[in-house]
Design an enzyme around this catalytic site. Structure first.
Site, PDB file in Angstrom:
ATOM      1  N   LYS A   1     -23.919  -4.404 -28.419  1.00 44.44           N
ATOM      2  CA  LYS A   1     -25.116  -3.735 -28.952  1.00 44.44           C
ATOM      3  C   LYS A   1     -26.342  -4.168 -28.155  1.00 44.44           C
ATOM      4  O   LYS A   1     -26.489  -5.348 -27.822  1.00 44.44           O
ATOM      5  CB  LYS A   1     -25.280  -4.085 -30.441  1.00 44.44           C
ATOM      6  CG  LYS A   1     -26.358  -3.292 -31.168  1.00 44.44           C
ATOM      7  CD  LYS A   1     -26.352  -3.631 -32.671  1.00 44.44           C
ATOM      8  CE  LYS A   1     -27.416  -2.869 -33.435  1.00 44.44           C
ATOM      9  NZ  LYS A   1     -27.437  -3.216 -34.874  1.00 44.44           N
TER      10      LYS A   1
ATOM     11  N   SER B   1     -27.602   0.679 -37.937  1.00 46.50           N
ATOM     12  CA  SER B   1     -28.178   0.877 -36.633  1.00 46.50           C
ATOM     13  C   SER B   1     -27.175   0.722 -35.495  1.00 46.50           C
ATOM     14  O   SER B   1     -27.471   1.084 -34.364  1.00 46.50           O
ATOM     15  CB  SER B   1     -29.318  -0.123 -36.413  1.00 46.50           C
ATOM     16  OG  SER B   1     -28.816  -1.456 -36.437  1.00 46.50           O
TER      17      SER B   1
ATOM     18  N   SER C   1     -25.785  -2.709 -41.013  1.00 41.25           N
ATOM     19  CA  SER C   1     -25.696  -2.016 -39.718  1.00 41.25           C
ATOM     20  C   SER C   1     -24.418  -2.256 -38.927  1.00 41.25           C
ATOM     21  O   SER C   1     -24.218  -1.643 -37.874  1.00 41.25           O
ATOM     22  CB  SER C   1     -26.895  -2.389 -38.843  1.00 41.25           C
ATOM     23  OG  SER C   1     -28.075  -1.900 -39.407  1.00 41.25           O
TER      24      SER C   1
END
Lengths: 99, 506
Positions: free
Chosen positions: B81, B156, B180
């Site tokens: 990420k 997210s 997330s």
């Protein structure tokens, strides 16, 4: 009655260093008002005798031995800067017209 | 060769370590897959082809020289990420503010992965500064759910989870502040784990809400997630919130659950997370999963956690408050973009204009909400009350875990919604994290494992398992037992039912 007016949003934006547009002021005023209405629910159960929790684990200060070690070089520290001059961060003028 | 992109990480690692296949071949297969399908998925913001192949070559050279693998996952590719700093590789956090920024240092998670011989393929798309539940708030465009390109992949960490479901990577790393990791896992049919807060270092993770942010593993199987968890977990002296305790034996727990079932395990169904507002197909999949847990030997009881209904409002005061403070660092002076520095504006004006240009609407909204909640006169009514709710939620968990070993619920109230559907309605968007937020507020461990497809829309549903802090191993035992039984009954893993993407066979 809204919790938060358009002027208050403008004030918040100033405090938060956000130069919001006129259009954004209208949008945010409506949305923040709705959100604040919804989150005000927390007050229903927050009685006097309940201690607040700011962090899920107990925080203690962390110390380490005072040993000299390699940090970022000047070049590395400045590599991501928007502007640099003579080995330093270059910033816009600090004082406004009135100063 | 396409088989290489469909195998679980554990099997890939075994083949690489037995030298049946090279890490370079495995890495190249995934890079080719990314090249073929990522135009449609947009899981990646940056692909580090050269760096990945160099890391893979290093693993192969060590193995050829007779050295033991650096870790059980050495040579296996991973998608990271874009919230973790990566030395020499751009890190944007999904924001224009950091566009083009190349960090001068690695996050501890990044360094640990490199040292473990895990091959970092690139950086995945995300909601800007991890604020969102749909990956529509990325400044670089949304990620698409591989199950249906018109739908969101969760947020997210939508890029990380979508990369797994699109078979672009066998492993990924996410961060969970309000769900997330787990919510994207649920809506993409993959596994996502939020470890105990402090269980994985936050050093080098661009901070959103410091008392909540937690990095964790994403994978297509529970065992793969456990193997990754053991590599990235552990104490880090560089992070003052890092817990100085051994990583729970999560791999052993996953193997035990898959082998021995759940006899003697007490499972609590959270009664607050199954009523109105839940998609019927999600509830039906969840009830079937609970029946499966019973069939595996678990004792299942209803447990009430009455304050969980206040978790969502508490979160949307605490997280923005911390964000308003953390994002003050983006001041256009030391890194990131700077606009309007033309000699006519003061530093304060440049700062405001830069933040206006660099931040998207969700980030601005949360900064202003946090500024308001922390301001004098409103502090007690909002932030102070939210902190008290946090205490009540911790007490609910404590009482529940006196009765049961783990709690379960649906991971999300609905399946993946359509891109654009909730973008103008923040309150509707925030509901996506309804079930995941309590564990973040309490700092507990939680996991999402696929539990079937909703019969209404054929989209994945997640089963959430929650455990006390530092009892992460319980998550893996329960989830691995469930996963094994579900896959056996369904004739294979759920994620393999994802439709073929443009770009051809996996």
């Amino acid at each position: 009655m809204p919790n938060i007016s358009r002027d208050e949003v403008a004030h918040l934006a100033k405090l938060a260093r956000l130069a919001v547009t006129e259009e954004e002021l209208d949008t945010f005023a409506g949305q923040l008002d709705q959100i604040l209405d919804a989150v005000a629910k927390v007050g229903e159960v927050a009685a006097e005798d309940i201690p607040p929790t700011s962090h899920a684990v107990p925080l203690t200060n962390v110390f380490r031995d005072d040993v000299v070690r390699q940090g970022l070089s000047q070049q590395q520290a400045l590599a991501g800067a928007p502007a640099a001059e003579e080995g330093r961060f270059r910033v816009p003028r600090i004082l406004g017209e009135e100063q | 060769m396409t088989e290489l992109t469909t195998l679980p990480a554990a099997e890939l690692a075994a083949k690489i370590h037995a030298r049946e296949v090279t890490s370079v071949e495995v890495t190249r297969a995934h890079l080719d897959r990314i090249a073929a399908v990522d135009d449609h998925v947009h899981a990646f913001l940056h692909v580090d082809r050269e760096g990945a192949l160099a890391a893979a070559e290093a693993v192969d050279a060590d193995l050829a020289a007779g050295k033991a693998p650096a870790s059980p996952l050495a040579g296996v590719p991973l998608a990271l990420k874009d919230v973790f700093t990566t030395k020499g590789i751009p890190t944007t956090c999904g924001s224009r503010t950091l566009e083009g920024w190349v960090p001068p240092y690695d996050a501890t998670v990044t360094r640990t992965l490199r040292e473990a011989g895990v091959v970092i393929l690139g950086k995945t798309n995300m909601d800007e500064f991890a604020m969102g539940s749909s990956t529509e708030n990325s400044a670089f465009g949304p990620t698409h759910n591989p199950w249906d390109h018109a739908r969101i992949p969760g947020g997210s960490g939508g890029g990380s989870s979508a990369s797994l479901a699109a078979f672009e990577a066998p492993l990924a790393i996410g961060t969970d502040t309000g769900g997330s990791i787990r919510q994207p896992g649920a809506v993409t049919g993959t596994v996502g784990v939020k470890p105990t807060y402090g269980g994985v270092s936050r050093y080098g993770l661009v901070a959103f809400s410091s008392s909540l942010d937690q990095g964790g593993p994403c994978a297509r199987t529970v065992l793969d997630a456990a193997m990754l968890h053991e590599i990235i977990g552990g104490h880090d002296p560089m992070d003052s919130t890092s817990i100085d305790a051994p990583v729970p034996p999560v791999v052993a727990a996953a193997r035990e659950g898959a082998r021995d079932g759940l006899s003697g395990v007490r499972v609590g169904v959270v009664s607050e997370f199954r009523g109105e507002g839940y998609q019927p197909g999600v509830l039906r999949s969840f009830e079937a999963a609970v029946d499966q847990l019973r069939a595996l030997g678990a004792e299942v009881v209803e447990v009430s956690c009455p304050h969980f209904t206040y978790a969502l409002p508490a979160y949307y005061l605490i997280a923005p408050s911390e964000a308003s403070s953390n994002l003050a660092r983006f001041d256009a002076m030391r890194y990131g973009i700077r606009v309007s520095d033309d000699g006519t504006h003061s530093a304060e004006e440049v700062m405001s204009l830069t933040r206006e240009a660099g931040f998207g609407p969700e980030v601005k909204r949360r900064i202003m909400l946090g500024t308001y909640a922390l301001s004098s006169g409103y502090y007690d009514a909002y932030y102070g009350s939210a902190q008290k709710v946090r205490t009540l939620i911790i007490r609910d968990f404590d009482a529940a875990f006196e009765q049961v070993d783990v709690l379960v619920s649906p991971t999300t109230p609905t399946t993946a919604f359509k891109i654009g559907e909730r973008v103008d309605d923040p309150l509707a968007m925030y509901l996506a994290d309804l079930c995941t937020i309590p564990s973040d507020l309490a700092g507990n461990a939680a996991l999402s494992v696929p539990c079937g497809l909703s019969d209404e829309d054929g989209l994945p549903v997640g089963l959430q398992v929650m455990a006390p802090a530092l009892a992460d191993d319980r998550l893996y035992k329960v989830a691995a037992a469930y996963e094994g039984a579900r896959d056996a009954a369904a004739g294979g893993s759920l994620v393999h039912q994802v439709p073929e993407l443009n770009g051809g066979a996996r």
